[in-house]
Design a protein around this motif. Structure first.
Motif, PDB file in Angstrom:
ATOM      1  N   LYS A  20       0.958  -1.229  -0.073  1.00 33.00           N
ATOM      2  CA  LYS A  20      -0.004   0.097   0.086  1.00 33.00           C
ATOM      3  C   LYS A  20       0.760   1.561  -0.206  1.00 33.00           C
ATOM      4  O   LYS A  20       0.176   2.346  -0.377  1.00 33.00           O
ATOM      5  N   ASP A  21       1.990   1.212   0.301  1.00 35.38           N
ATOM      6  CA  ASP A  21       2.962   2.311   0.486  1.00 35.38           C
ATOM      7  C   ASP A  21       3.580   2.666  -1.116  1.00 35.38           C
ATOM      8  O   ASP A  21       4.491   3.633  -1.300  1.00 35.38           O
ATOM      9  N   LEU A  22       3.568   1.627  -2.000  1.00 34.56           N
ATOM     10  CA  LEU A  22       3.938   1.700  -3.244  1.00 34.56           C
ATOM     11  C   LEU A  22       3.300   2.909  -4.355  1.00 34.56           C
ATOM     12  O   LEU A  22       1.960   2.715  -4.292  1.00 34.56           O
ATOM     13  N   ASN A  23       4.160   3.630  -4.911  1.00 37.24           N
ATOM     14  CA  ASN A  23       3.263   4.701  -5.615  1.00 37.24           C
ATOM     15  C   ASN A  23       3.401   3.886  -7.127  1.00 37.24           C
ATOM     16  O   ASN A  23       3.798   2.914  -7.296  1.00 37.24           O
ATOM     17  N   ARG A  24       2.698   4.926  -8.067  1.00 37.81           N
ATOM     18  CA  ARG A  24       2.557   4.412  -9.642  1.00 37.81           C
ATOM     19  C   ARG A  24       3.884   3.649 -10.448  1.00 37.81           C
ATOM     20  O   ARG A  24       4.085   2.940 -10.913  1.00 37.81           O
ATOM     21  N   VAL A  29       7.759  -0.182 -12.073  1.00 44.91           N
ATOM     22  CA  VAL A  29       8.965  -1.034 -11.904  1.00 44.91           C
ATOM     23  C   VAL A  29       8.996  -2.420 -11.583  1.00 44.91           C
ATOM     24  O   VAL A  29       9.270  -3.344 -12.104  1.00 44.91           O
ATOM     25  N   VAL A  30       8.162  -2.878 -10.777  1.00 44.84           N
ATOM     26  CA  VAL A  30       7.589  -4.183 -10.468  1.00 44.84           C
ATOM     27  C   VAL A  30       7.070  -5.118 -11.435  1.00 44.84           C
ATOM     28  O   VAL A  30       7.792  -5.934 -11.931  1.00 44.84           O
TER      29      VAL A  30
END
Length: 128
Positions: A20-24, A29-30
């Protein structure tokens, strides 16, 4: 205290969800890294499927199963050494040139060597 996978007590701490802490951009990148890994493993599996029939054709005539298996083992060993050396070389190159440029170079070199293996006339150039 955790009891059988559940928390005891009335004031349970909420579970932390790292994603939930990851941005777009981080999600992008993932996804790109995952797709790259998927194609890499797909290429490895295609090599495993195509290796013996290709070597049987390149050995010419009617090679024995033992001769094909021996050459397949040598080809796999060369593949794995190249994989390890490429990881080290492109890791160093990634630190110097940047990850995006290095990824472009690795994709181009992999594509060129794939075409070269398709054009192989002998076992030794297939292994290269």
């Amino acid at each position: 205290m955790l009891v059988s996978g559940s928390q005891s007590g009335a004031a349970a701490e909420p579970e932390y969800r790292w994603y939930k802490d990851l941005n777009r951009y981080q999600w992008f990148v993932v996804v790109v890294a995952s797709v790259g890994w998927m194609f890499d493993t797909m290429a490895q599996q295609l090599f495993n499927l195509a290796r013996k029939p290709a070597l049987a054709d390149l050995l010419g005539g009617h090679p024995t199963s033992a001769a094909v298996d021996e050459q397949a083992g040598i080809s796999t060993a060369i593949f794995m050494v190249g994989w390890a050396l490429g990881g080290v070389l492109f890791g160093i190159l990634g630190d110097r040139l940047g990850r995006a440029k290095t990824m472009t170079i690795t994709i181009l070199s992999y594509s060129l060597f794939t075409v070269a293996s398709m054009l192989s006339r002998h076992v030794w150039d297939f292994n290269v």
